[in-house]
Every structure is written in C-alpha cells, then in structure tokens.
Write a protein that holds these residues in place. Structure first.
Motif, PDB file in Angstrom:
ATOM      1  N   GLY A 202      17.619 -97.188  61.486  1.00  0.00           N
ATOM      2  CA  GLY A 202      18.988 -96.738  61.649  1.00  0.00           C
ATOM      3  C   GLY A 202      18.994 -95.406  62.392  1.00  0.00           C
ATOM      4  N   THR A 203      20.166 -95.010  62.878  1.00  0.00           N
ATOM      5  CA  THR A 203      20.252 -93.746  63.624  1.00  0.00           C
ATOM      6  C   THR A 203      19.725 -92.569  62.809  1.00  0.00           C
ATOM      7  OG1 THR A 203      22.104 -94.509  64.982  1.00  0.00           O
ATOM      8  CG2 THR A 203      21.827 -92.146  64.762  1.00  0.00           C
ATOM      9  N   SER A 204      20.127 -92.481  61.541  1.00  0.00           N
ATOM     10  CA  SER A 204      19.668 -91.353  60.720  1.00  0.00           C
ATOM     11  C   SER A 204      18.168 -91.393  60.464  1.00  0.00           C
ATOM     12  CB  SER A 204      20.427 -91.325  59.393  1.00  0.00           C
ATOM     13  OG  SER A 204      21.781 -90.976  59.611  1.00  0.00           O
ATOM     14  N   ASP A 205      17.576 -92.581  60.491  1.00  0.00           N
ATOM     15  CA  ASP A 205      16.124 -92.703  60.289  1.00  0.00           C
ATOM     16  C   ASP A 205      15.350 -92.033  61.416  1.00  0.00           C
ATOM     17  OD1 ASP A 205      16.138 -94.299  57.861  1.00  0.00           O
ATOM     18  OD2 ASP A 205      16.849 -95.950  59.098  1.00  0.00           O
ATOM     19  N   PHE A 206      15.869 -92.093  62.653  1.00  0.00           N
ATOM     20  CA  PHE A 206      15.111 -91.435  63.730  1.00  0.00           C
ATOM     21  C   PHE A 206      15.572 -90.000  63.969  1.00  0.00           C
ATOM     22  CE2 PHE A 206      18.326 -93.206  66.770  1.00  0.00           C
ATOM     23  CZ  PHE A 206      18.493 -92.134  67.647  1.00  0.00           C
ATOM     24  N   ILE A 331      10.069 -92.573  65.131  1.00  0.00           N
ATOM     25  CA  ILE A 331       9.536 -91.574  66.057  1.00  0.00           C
ATOM     26  C   ILE A 331       9.567 -92.091  67.492  1.00  0.00           C
ATOM     27  CG2 ILE A 331       7.358 -90.501  66.793  1.00  0.00           C
ATOM     28  CD1 ILE A 331       6.867 -89.724  63.888  1.00  0.00           C
ATOM     29  N   LEU A 332       9.263 -93.357  67.688  1.00  0.00           N
ATOM     30  CA  LEU A 332       9.292 -93.929  69.030  1.00  0.00           C
ATOM     31  C   LEU A 332      10.695 -93.864  69.627  1.00  0.00           C
ATOM     32  CD1 LEU A 332       7.017 -97.012  68.310  1.00  0.00           C
ATOM     33  CD2 LEU A 332       6.441 -95.109  69.827  1.00  0.00           C
ATOM     34  N   GLU A 333      11.713 -94.180  68.831  1.00  0.00           N
ATOM     35  CA  GLU A 333      13.092 -94.121  69.322  1.00  0.00           C
ATOM     36  C   GLU A 333      13.521 -92.685  69.586  1.00  0.00           C
ATOM     37  OE1 GLU A 333      16.144 -96.605  67.654  1.00  0.00           O
ATOM     38  OE2 GLU A 333      14.685 -98.015  66.825  1.00  0.00           O
ATOM     39  N   ALA A 334      13.146 -91.770  68.687  1.00  0.00           N
ATOM     40  CA  ALA A 334      13.497 -90.357  68.873  1.00  0.00           C
ATOM     41  C   ALA A 334      12.887 -89.830  70.169  1.00  0.00           C
ATOM     42  CB  ALA A 334      13.013 -89.541  67.682  1.00  0.00           C
ATOM     43  N   ARG A 335      11.628 -90.160  70.402  1.00  0.00           N
ATOM     44  CA  ARG A 335      10.941 -89.677  71.602  1.00  0.00           C
ATOM     45  C   ARG A 335      11.595 -90.223  72.868  1.00  0.00           C
ATOM     46  NH1 ARG A 335       4.602 -90.975  72.251  1.00  0.00           N
ATOM     47  NH2 ARG A 335       5.470 -93.072  72.603  1.00  0.00           N
ATOM     48  N   GLU A 336      11.936 -91.516  72.866  1.00  0.00           N
ATOM     49  CA  GLU A 336      12.581 -92.118  74.044  1.00  0.00           C
ATOM     50  C   GLU A 336      13.943 -91.489  74.293  1.00  0.00           C
ATOM     51  OE1 GLU A 336      12.004 -96.399  75.311  1.00  0.00           O
ATOM     52  OE2 GLU A 336      14.006 -96.512  74.389  1.00  0.00           O
ATOM     53  N   CYS A 337      14.691 -91.267  73.224  1.00  0.00           N
ATOM     54  CA  CYS A 337      16.023 -90.650  73.313  1.00  0.00           C
ATOM     55  C   CYS A 337      15.928 -89.246  73.919  1.00  0.00           C
ATOM     56  CB  CYS A 337      16.640 -90.607  71.912  1.00  0.00           C
ATOM     57  SG  CYS A 337      18.136 -89.634  71.776  1.00  0.00           S
ATOM     58  N   SER A 441      10.448 -96.646  56.890  1.00  0.00           N
ATOM     59  CA  SER A 441       9.960 -95.644  55.931  1.00  0.00           C
ATOM     60  C   SER A 441       8.758 -94.891  56.491  1.00  0.00           C
ATOM     61  CB  SER A 441       9.615 -96.305  54.589  1.00  0.00           C
ATOM     62  OG  SER A 441       8.679 -97.349  54.774  1.00  0.00           O
ATOM     63  N   ASP A 442       7.867 -95.586  57.206  1.00  0.00           N
ATOM     64  CA  ASP A 442       6.775 -94.922  57.923  1.00  0.00           C
ATOM     65  C   ASP A 442       7.319 -94.520  59.287  1.00  0.00           C
ATOM     66  OD1 ASP A 442       5.300 -95.627  55.736  1.00  0.00           O
ATOM     67  OD2 ASP A 442       4.036 -97.099  56.759  1.00  0.00           O
ATOM     68  N   LYS A 443       7.544 -93.236  59.467  1.00  0.00           N
ATOM     69  CA  LYS A 443       8.249 -92.775  60.666  1.00  0.00           C
ATOM     70  C   LYS A 443       7.502 -93.081  61.959  1.00  0.00           C
ATOM     71  CE  LYS A 443      11.709 -91.165  58.371  1.00  0.00           C
ATOM     72  NZ  LYS A 443      12.956 -91.938  58.390  1.00  0.00           N
ATOM     73  N   GLY A 444       6.177 -93.148  61.893  1.00  0.00           N
ATOM     74  CA  GLY A 444       5.399 -93.391  63.100  1.00  0.00           C
ATOM     75  C   GLY A 444       5.225 -94.849  63.454  1.00  0.00           C
ATOM     76  N   ALA A 445       5.767 -95.753  62.634  1.00  0.00           N
ATOM     77  CA  ALA A 445       5.586 -97.190  62.860  1.00  0.00           C
ATOM     78  C   ALA A 445       6.643 -97.743  63.804  1.00  0.00           C
ATOM     79  CB  ALA A 445       5.640 -97.929  61.526  1.00  0.00           C
TER      80      ALA A 445
END
Length: 507
Positions: A202-206, A331-337, A441-445
């Motif tokens: 979800g948005t808040s997760d990243f 983390i992958l979505e945050a980095r791309e964003c 739950s695992d942010k790096g997954a």
C-alpha cells in the motif's frame, strides 16, 4: 443482578462473557442474548453459559472487556438484560430490499461503533448491501454517519484537494509524485493513504520507508497548512473509525459491497475536509472494475455522491492490465518513485499517470494547461524540492536520495525459457510472488519487472528479479513464480494460412 467480575484468559473477536446457567436463568437470559454490564462505563456483551466453568455469583470476562467496563478482577458489576437494538430490524428491512431512512442508517452505524451489534449482524448488514445495494441518498446518509463516528478536520485554508485510487493494480506508486506536484503549485492536498490489505504494497507501506506516516490529526493539519502537502497513513487518526471495524469483518467474507466501498472512501474525504476530489478508477482484467462500462458507472455514481456531500468530484479512468512502472514492494517502489522526482525519465507509465492525475487537480484549481503544467513542475525540480519539504515535515531526512533505499540483499533473476513477445502480465500473480517474498512486512522484498506488455524477449533474458530479506523466502518466491508464471510469452504469428492448404481442403 450484582456479580463479581473475574478475568478469563480467552481471545474473543467481539465482547463476550461467561455466566453460570442459574444466574442466566434468574436474569432471563439465553445463549447469545445480550447483557448490559455496568462498571465505571456501560458495555453491551454477548452471553455464553457454562455451569462447569463459572460459579454462581460470578461473571467471567476477558481483559479487553474489563478495560472497556473500567473494572478490575474481583470487582462487582451490575448485569441486566439488554434488548436487541432497533437497528437489527433496519438490517432486516435492507435484507428485504427496502429503502432506509437517514435515522435508520445512522442508528446502524452508531450501533456498530458502540459494539451493540454482533459480528453476525454486521455480516448480515454487509450481505444485504451486497445483494440489494443502496440508492444515492442512502449512500450519502451512510457516508455522513460513518464520518461522524470520528474526528472531522477543519482547515483554516480552502479549498482542500484530495485524490484517491480504487486500487487493484500493483506498483501504483504515484501518490508522493502527485502530492508534491500539486503542493508545489500552491494547492493544499492533505493525502491520507492506506496500508496493504490484500496487495503487496500500500502507499503507506512504501512511504514509511523514508518518513513517518503515523501522524495525528493536529499534526496533519499543521503540516498541510505549512507545507501544502501530506502523505500520511489514515489509520493513525481517529477518522471514520467505524469504517475499520466494518472492513475487518467484510474482508473474511470476501465481499466488498459497492455502497459500503463508496461510503468508506467518501467518509474519509469528508473527515479530512476535502472540497475537491479526483478519483482514479483503474480498469482492466483482474481489477475491481474490469470494464470501461463499469468504470463509467462508478464515475457517475461517485460524482453524484460528491454533489450530495458538497464535494466536487472528477474521475480518471486508467488502464490497469499490468503493473504501474517496474517496481513492486515497499523499498523498490519508494526508490522508483524518488528517482522520478529526482529527474529520471523512466518508467514512463508512472510519470504519465502521476502527471495526468496531478493535471486534473490543477485544472480543477483553475490553473490552465493542468497536465502540461504538472510535467513542467516535475521536470523543473520544483516537485522534488516540495517532496523533500514534506518528508522533513514528517520526520524524514531532508537530504533523502533514492540510493539511500536498498532492497533485500537476497535476489534472483527469473529467466525466459523462450523467445517472443510479452503477451500478458497477470497482476494477481505478480502480487502473489511479491507477497511470498515477504512484501509488504519485509520492506526490502518485492519484484523488479524488466519487460512489459508488447516488448520483445529473447530466450535466456531476465523477465524480472525477485528480492527478499532471507534465503528461505526467496526460495519460496521462486517456487511461487514457477507455479504461477506471471507473464505469457507468445510469438507474433498466430496461424499460417496458405493457398495450398486451402486448395487441399476444397478438394
């Protein structure tokens, strides 16, 4: 009847107690009846009866219920019979397909909030909505009743803009980009987002990988008015709390009644003081809204509902037949964003969707050439500067860079076994693999998808990379990818038809 409250170590999904059979008979109670328990506060609970476990003169209560009543182990409480609330009759009327009044709908919502309705009764309510639906006036009443169970934020600035996506598509990481563009244009947009329920992120997760999303209503108001934008978790505030109660019940049922879904979305918008809303309706196979016709129907209903609530609503129907961008997982979505905000011009699908949604908001705010203006704000770096302001206001690093975000250290490439073209990408399988890897739950997954629909792939070329935070989950995710391949690879030739073949068939 006065009874001694005694702690019992049981887990219960709703307020339940145990009584001795003779005490229950004296009060006139049967199994599953309701009682009113008067401690320092009055609480309604469901009755269970046991002669073997409970001595006469005692009432066994779990610790959560004791806390609600404000009583300690061994203290006396007054126990009386409680009639079924009138809202049960209203639920039956909706089960019969009747139209409910404003007061009936308000009574149902308040009784849910005050735990006066059992889970079975709330399930009956949701089932009635699923089968019989509501008209637009009922949905408006339902929306306001949900909103009024919690806090409603009153801003000192107006107008207040917001946007919302119906979801159902992985990798939809546009929220921080949209909020940053809009806030950089001088428009206030206090965006509340959710965590994943059935998705991989979800948005808040990243967003919580780079700043605090759990802020209270007072802080939300301050950040929004000072900086112009917010990307916070809606569950961190007392906004429309009855909505969370209902969602927790409807999720195991596997149903999401349209009336409930619309009221749920719009109640949060009422609670956050929104005056203008852009609704993203992702449409495609495997989504909540599979066809354009259904999407248009949703758009009309939301615009009509917005008019009833005093919120101007515009809708964007967007393609959802494959993930947005390449990254799936926190983390992958945050980095791309963040890379896009930093000036990277890829993935185009994320940039296009974010700028089109932001452009509609700018148009609604009477800023000419909304979509073009949104792209200019993004390209100029204004959106990135505003993004870092918001991050700092929400407790993050004001010098944040995309490289600061590192995915799980365990990874593997899933390789194509043949050459051809990506014919289909199955969103549900992408989500399944990412979740098996440990997201959210695992942010790096998660997954990095290397090829999208229509692109050429050669045998031996990587299709996507799975990331995980431990080897066991990586292995499970690889097995999930083998069981449920998320990509269909086909050649461009469907069938060869030759004149020789036709002549033989004719002969």
């Amino acid at each position: 009847m006065k009874l001694n409250a005694k702690f019992i170590d049981i887990d219960s999904a709703e307020p339940e107690i145990l009584l001795n059979g003779q005490d229950a008979a004296a009060i006139g109670l049967k199994e599953n009846d309701r009682i009113n328990i008067s401690g320092t506060r009055n609480v309604v609970a469901i009755v269970n009866i046991s002669d073997t476990l409970v001595p006469r003169g005692e009432i066994f209560m779990p610790d959560g219920l004791m806390a609600l009543c404000g009583v300690s182990n061994g203290e006396q409480v007054d126990v009386t019979y409680s009639e079924k609330p009138d809202s049960v009759r209203s639920i039956r009327r909706k089960m019969d397909g009747e139209v409910l009044t404003t007061s009936e709908i308000s009574s149902i919502v308040n009784d849910i909030y005050e735990s006066k309705l059992s889970k079975i009764e709330i399930s009956a309510w949701l089932t009635a909505l699923y089968i019989n639906g509501m008209n637009i006036d009922e949905i408006a009443d339902f929306t306001m009743a949900i909103a009024e169970t919690g806090e409603i934020i009153r801003f000192n600035r107006s107008p207040v803009f917001d946007f919302h996506s119906l979801g159902g598509i992985p990798g939809n990481k546009i929220t921080p980009i949209v909020v940053s563009i809009v806030a950089a244009a001088g428009i206030m947009i206090p965006k509340l987002s959710s965590r994943a329920i059935s998705s991989a992120c979800g948005t808040s997760d990243f967003v919580e990988t780079f700043c605090d999303v759990e802020i209270d209503a007072e802080n939300l108001k301050k950040v929004a008015e000072d900086v112009g934008g917010v990307f916070a978790w809606g569950g961190g505030m007392n906004l429309a709390p009855v909505d969370d109660i209902v969602i927790n019940i409807e999720h195991p049922l596997g149903i999401n009644p349209k009336a409930q879904m619309m009221a749920s979305i719009m109640a949060k918008k009422v609670a956050v003081g929104a005056t203008h809303l852009v609704l993203d309706i992702p449409t495609g196979k495997g989504t909540k809204v599979p066809t354009i016709e259904e999407a248009k129907s949703y758009a009309r209903d939301f615009m009509d509902l917005g008019e009833k609530l005093g919120i101007r609503v515009e809708c964007a129907i967007t393609y959802a037949d494959q993930p947005v961008g390449n990254a799936v997982g926190p983390i992958l979505e945050a980095r791309e964003c963040i890379r896009i905000l930093e000036g990277q011009d890829h993935p185009a699908s994320v940039i296009e969707k974010a700028c089109d949604i932001a452009g509609i908001i700018l148009d609604m705010a009477d800023i000419p050439g909304g979509s073009v203006k949104a792209r200019d704000i993004l390209k100029s770096g204004e959106a990135h500067r505003k993004f870092l302001e918001i991050v700092e206001a929400q407790g993050g690093n004001p010098d944040l860079k995309s490289e600061d975000l590192v995915p799980g250290k365990y990874s593997l490439d899933v390789i194509s076994t043949k050459s051809g073209y990506i014919h289909n990408i199955h969103n549900k399988d992408i989500v399944y693999i990412a979740k098996t890897a440990g997201a959210p739950s695992d942010k790096g997954a998660g997954l990095m998808i290397h090829l999208k629909k229509g692109q050429r792939v050669e045998e031996g070329q990587p299709l996507f990379t799975i990331y995980a935070e431990n080897e066991t989950k990586l292995k499970r995710a690889r097995e999930a990818a083998m069981r449920s391949p998320p990509m269909d690879i086909e050649g461009m030739l469907i069938k060869r038809v030759s004149s020789a073949g036709i002549r033989r068939c004719a002969g």
